[in-house]
Scaffold this active site. Structure first.
Site, short mmCIF file in Angstrom:
data_model
loop_
_atom_site.label_atom_id
_atom_site.label_comp_id
_atom_site.label_asym_id
_atom_site.label_seq_id
_atom_site.Cartn_x
_atom_site.Cartn_y
_atom_site.Cartn_z
N ASP A 34 32.70 -38.08 35.60
CA ASP A 34 31.53 -38.78 36.11
C ASP A 34 31.95 -39.98 36.95
OD1 ASP A 34 28.86 -39.32 36.48
OD2 ASP A 34 28.56 -40.26 34.54
N ASN A 82 22.93 -29.28 37.62
CA ASN A 82 23.34 -29.83 38.91
C ASN A 82 22.69 -29.14 40.10
OD1 ASN A 82 26.77 -30.68 37.93
ND2 ASN A 82 24.91 -31.92 37.91
#
Length: 253
Positions: A34, A82
């Site tokens: 991340d 996503n």
């Protein structure tokens, strides 16, 4: 939250790559990668620049994991959620995945690494699926560490699929009493991987984001401030040192 700039003391030399005792080394490490977007934003660069640097971090950490004796490294590359991102960004991510598969497979093969894919990667474009299948096939007989990449992966969907397969087996005559933790393990994408010991999330966020929910039941969790493009072998060594200080009781005393 762990900050590598201000962490608890570790045993002598434990923060140096390659110097951990075998007892303190996690067999299976998973990483939620991340911070690519924030890395780029801080430098006033487009998000794709952060993703490119994120791929460089994948190269570094894959190599560092091998050097530090980790048997299996699982990287959360693209979640089933996503797809909600802008189409242009998804295209950039898939382009970087193609580049990685084309350029890194020789090194993975040379180093004896076995590539595994978690998730429904067959929902990706046909040329990418072909690249993935080829990379998995070319490394299938390797006997070294495992690199597992989670693509179009979601832990809840994984558990639903496992439940459906078990239901089909029951309908075909398998006794319900045969369903236990081991039976569920065998139906998961991670079947054959060592139990998950350590899960790391970079960038300071503190959540699992639908990643390896079943497998993380007794894993040690480590949330670090470092953005993924800045994560390197030293950061991994420090994470392993922090893991080595944990007392894993698995519900006991």
């Amino acid at each position: 939250m762990t900050s590598f700039a201000a962490r608890a003391p570790v045993p002598a030399h434990a923060d140096e790559p390659g110097l951990h005792s075998s007892a303190s080394i996690p067999r299976h490490v998973a990483i939620i990668m991340d911070g690519n977007g924030r890395w780029a934003k801080a430098r006033r660069l487009p998000r794709v620049a952060g993703h490119r640097q994120g791929v460089e971090a994948v190269r570094r950490i894959t190599r560092a994991a091998r050097e530090q004796g980790i048997e299996a490294l699982t990287l959360y590359a693209f979640s089933s959620e996503n797809w909600r991102r802008p189409e242009e960004e998804i295209g950039d991510l898939m382009g970087l995945l193609r580049h990685f598969l084309k350029n890194e497979i020789k090194e993975l093969t040379r180093e004896g690494v076995r590539l595994r894919i978690l998730g429904n990667y067959r929902a990706l474009k046909a040329d990418l699926v072909e690249l993935i299948d080829d990379a998995v096939a070319r490394t299938a007989t390797n006997t070294g560490p495992i690199l597992a990449i989670a693509l179009n992966y979601g832990a809840q969907a994984e558990l639903v699929a496992a439940a459906r397969r078990l239901a089909e087996k029951v309908a075909a005559g398998m006794p319900v009493s045969a369903i236990d933790e081991a039976a569920i393990d065998r139906e998961l994408d991670t079947d054959g991987l060592p139990p998950l010991d350590l899960m790391i999330r970079t960038s300071g966020e503190q959540r699992l984001s639908n990643f390896l929910l079943w497998q993380a039941a007794y894993a040690e969790l480590l949330f670090v401030d470092t953005l993924w493009p800045d994560f390197d072998g030293e950061c991994l060594a420090q994470a392993i040192a922090a893991y080595g200080q944990r007392q894993r009781r698995f519900g006991g005393l």
